[in-house]
Every structure is written in C-alpha cells, then in structure tokens.
Design a protein around this motif. Sequence first.
Motif, PDB file in Angstrom:
ATOM      1  N   ASN A   1       5.443   3.707   1.153  1.00 49.13           N
ATOM      2  CA  ASN A   1       5.222   2.314   0.767  1.00 49.13           C
ATOM      3  C   ASN A   1       5.298   1.421   2.005  1.00 49.13           C
ATOM      4  O   ASN A   1       6.352   1.292   2.624  1.00 49.13           O
ATOM      5  N   THR A   2       4.190   0.783   2.339  1.00 54.31           N
ATOM      6  CA  THR A   2       4.150  -0.057   3.543  1.00 54.31           C
ATOM      7  C   THR A   2       5.056  -1.275   3.432  1.00 54.31           C
ATOM      8  O   THR A   2       5.431  -1.845   4.448  1.00 54.31           O
ATOM      9  N   SER A   3       5.387  -1.682   2.241  1.00 52.45           N
ATOM     10  CA  SER A   3       6.224  -2.881   2.080  1.00 52.45           C
ATOM     11  C   SER A   3       7.622  -2.569   1.554  1.00 52.45           C
ATOM     12  O   SER A   3       8.270  -3.412   0.955  1.00 52.45           O
ATOM     13  N   ALA A   4       8.111  -1.368   1.839  1.00 59.65           N
ATOM     14  CA  ALA A   4       9.443  -0.974   1.368  1.00 59.65           C
ATOM     15  C   ALA A   4      10.529  -1.797   2.067  1.00 59.65           C
ATOM     16  O   ALA A   4      10.456  -2.058   3.265  1.00 59.65           O
ATOM     17  N   ILE A   5      11.513  -2.198   1.281  1.00 63.15           N
ATOM     18  CA  ILE A   5      12.707  -2.867   1.797  1.00 63.15           C
ATOM     19  C   ILE A   5      13.911  -2.236   1.114  1.00 63.15           C
ATOM     20  O   ILE A   5      13.915  -2.030  -0.101  1.00 63.15           O
ATOM     21  N   ARG A   6      14.938  -1.928   1.919  1.00 61.51           N
ATOM     22  CA  ARG A   6      16.179  -1.366   1.366  1.00 61.51           C
ATOM     23  C   ARG A   6      17.332  -2.221   1.862  1.00 61.51           C
ATOM     24  O   ARG A   6      17.390  -2.594   3.026  1.00 61.51           O
TER      25      ARG A   6
ATOM     26  N   ARG B   1       0.871  -1.155   0.000  1.00 61.68           N
ATOM     27  CA  ARG B   1       0.000   0.000   0.000  1.00 61.68           C
ATOM     28  C   ARG B   1       0.914   1.212   0.000  1.00 61.68           C
ATOM     29  O   ARG B   1       1.831   1.306   0.815  1.00 61.68           O
ATOM     30  N   VAL B   2       0.709   2.123  -0.932  1.00 59.40           N
ATOM     31  CA  VAL B   2       1.503   3.336  -0.988  1.00 59.40           C
ATOM     32  C   VAL B   2       0.604   4.491  -0.551  1.00 59.40           C
ATOM     33  O   VAL B   2      -0.411   4.766  -1.180  1.00 59.40           O
ATOM     34  N   LEU B   3       1.002   5.118   0.536  1.00 58.84           N
ATOM     35  CA  LEU B   3       0.193   6.159   1.148  1.00 58.84           C
ATOM     36  C   LEU B   3       0.724   7.540   0.775  1.00 58.84           C
ATOM     37  O   LEU B   3       1.929   7.790   0.857  1.00 58.84           O
ATOM     38  N   SER B   4      -0.176   8.420   0.405  1.00 57.44           N
ATOM     39  CA  SER B   4       0.197   9.810   0.122  1.00 57.44           C
ATOM     40  C   SER B   4       0.474  10.533   1.438  1.00 57.44           C
ATOM     41  O   SER B   4       0.223  10.004   2.526  1.00 57.44           O
ATOM     42  N   ARG B   5       0.939  11.746   1.343  1.00 60.55           N
ATOM     43  CA  ARG B   5       1.193  12.564   2.533  1.00 60.55           C
ATOM     44  C   ARG B   5      -0.056  12.651   3.408  1.00 60.55           C
ATOM     45  O   ARG B   5      -0.005  12.425   4.621  1.00 60.55           O
ATOM     46  N   CYS B   6      -1.176  12.962   2.806  1.00 63.12           N
ATOM     47  CA  CYS B   6      -2.408  13.102   3.587  1.00 63.12           C
ATOM     48  C   CYS B   6      -2.905  11.756   4.106  1.00 63.12           C
ATOM     49  O   CYS B   6      -3.438  11.678   5.217  1.00 63.12           O
ATOM     50  N   ASP B   7      -2.725  10.699   3.320  1.00 55.93           N
ATOM     51  CA  ASP B   7      -3.099   9.359   3.802  1.00 55.93           C
ATOM     52  C   ASP B   7      -2.303   9.010   5.063  1.00 55.93           C
ATOM     53  O   ASP B   7      -2.853   8.493   6.035  1.00 55.93           O
ATOM     54  N   LEU B   8      -1.001   9.281   5.033  1.00 53.00           N
ATOM     55  CA  LEU B   8      -0.156   9.026   6.196  1.00 53.00           C
ATOM     56  C   LEU B   8      -0.638   9.846   7.397  1.00 53.00           C
ATOM     57  O   LEU B   8      -0.812   9.314   8.492  1.00 53.00           O
TER      58      LEU B   8
END
Length: 148
Positions: free
Chosen positions: A57-62, A21-28
């Motif tokens: 991005n809720t599933s971001a991995i670096r 799920r990718v959240l916008s600034r306002c979604d966050l």
Amino acid sequence: MKSVFVICLLALISVYQINARVLSRCDLAREFKQKGEFTDEDLPNWVCIAEHESHGNTSAIRGPGWDGSFDYGLFLLSDNYWCNKGTPGKQCNVACESLLLDNVQASVDCAKVVYYYHGFTAWQSWYAFCNGKLPDLSECFTNSSSVL
C-alpha cells in the motif's frame, strides 16, 4: 492540542487514502526493476519488505508507536529518523507525506538511505519473513528477457 493534531492527521490520511495504490508482489517487482532502483540480487529483499511492511500500500501509515512516532509509505519509514512531517527534513530530507504518494520514488529513495546506514536489518519484517525465505520473482518476468 493533541485532539487538533489527531484531527489534522486523520484529514491527511483520508486525503492520501483516496489516492492509495496497492501493489501486488509482481507489481512491486516490475515497478522497482523498471525504475532500475535495485539490483536483481537485492530485488527480492525489497519486494519482501514492502509486502510485509505495508502490504504493498503506497499510502500506508502505522502509529502512533510507543514513542509517538508514525511510519509512512511502502517501507513504513519512521518520522523519528527518516522523514519530517510537513516539510522535507531528517535523514532522508523528505516530507513524510511524500512517502504516501502513488509515485514510489520518494519511498524508494528514502529506503535506500535507511539501507545505507543499517542494511536490511533496519526492518524487523525482514528478519521475520524475508531472511532466508525470499520470494521467487521469476513468474513476474516471464515475458521479459531478464532473468533474476
């Protein structure tokens, strides 16, 4: 052995990317505020960090980093200190995979642990993008009685 690890990691990433799920600034901002996780004063800092660390991005991995570590979730929390691969552990007592879920609760809870020990300075992105340049979130709550 290293190739087996990489294959397993790629399989894990592909499973979580499907549910990303990718959240916008306002979604966050709305999600963090709705859950009552952060004060109105600190909310812009947390939104800014999540925007610049994971792009929402809720599933971001670096990773891997220079030390072989990986970072997970909205706040890109390191498996060297904060989460454990596969089972709950380390400082946040959480499995790193839990930081990749659409439900951001585990990421928020762990980020609060990091903040307890180090403050916002734990995130390099805070220095570069947030310190003194916080986003205005008032537009995210125009239909709300709350004022930031």
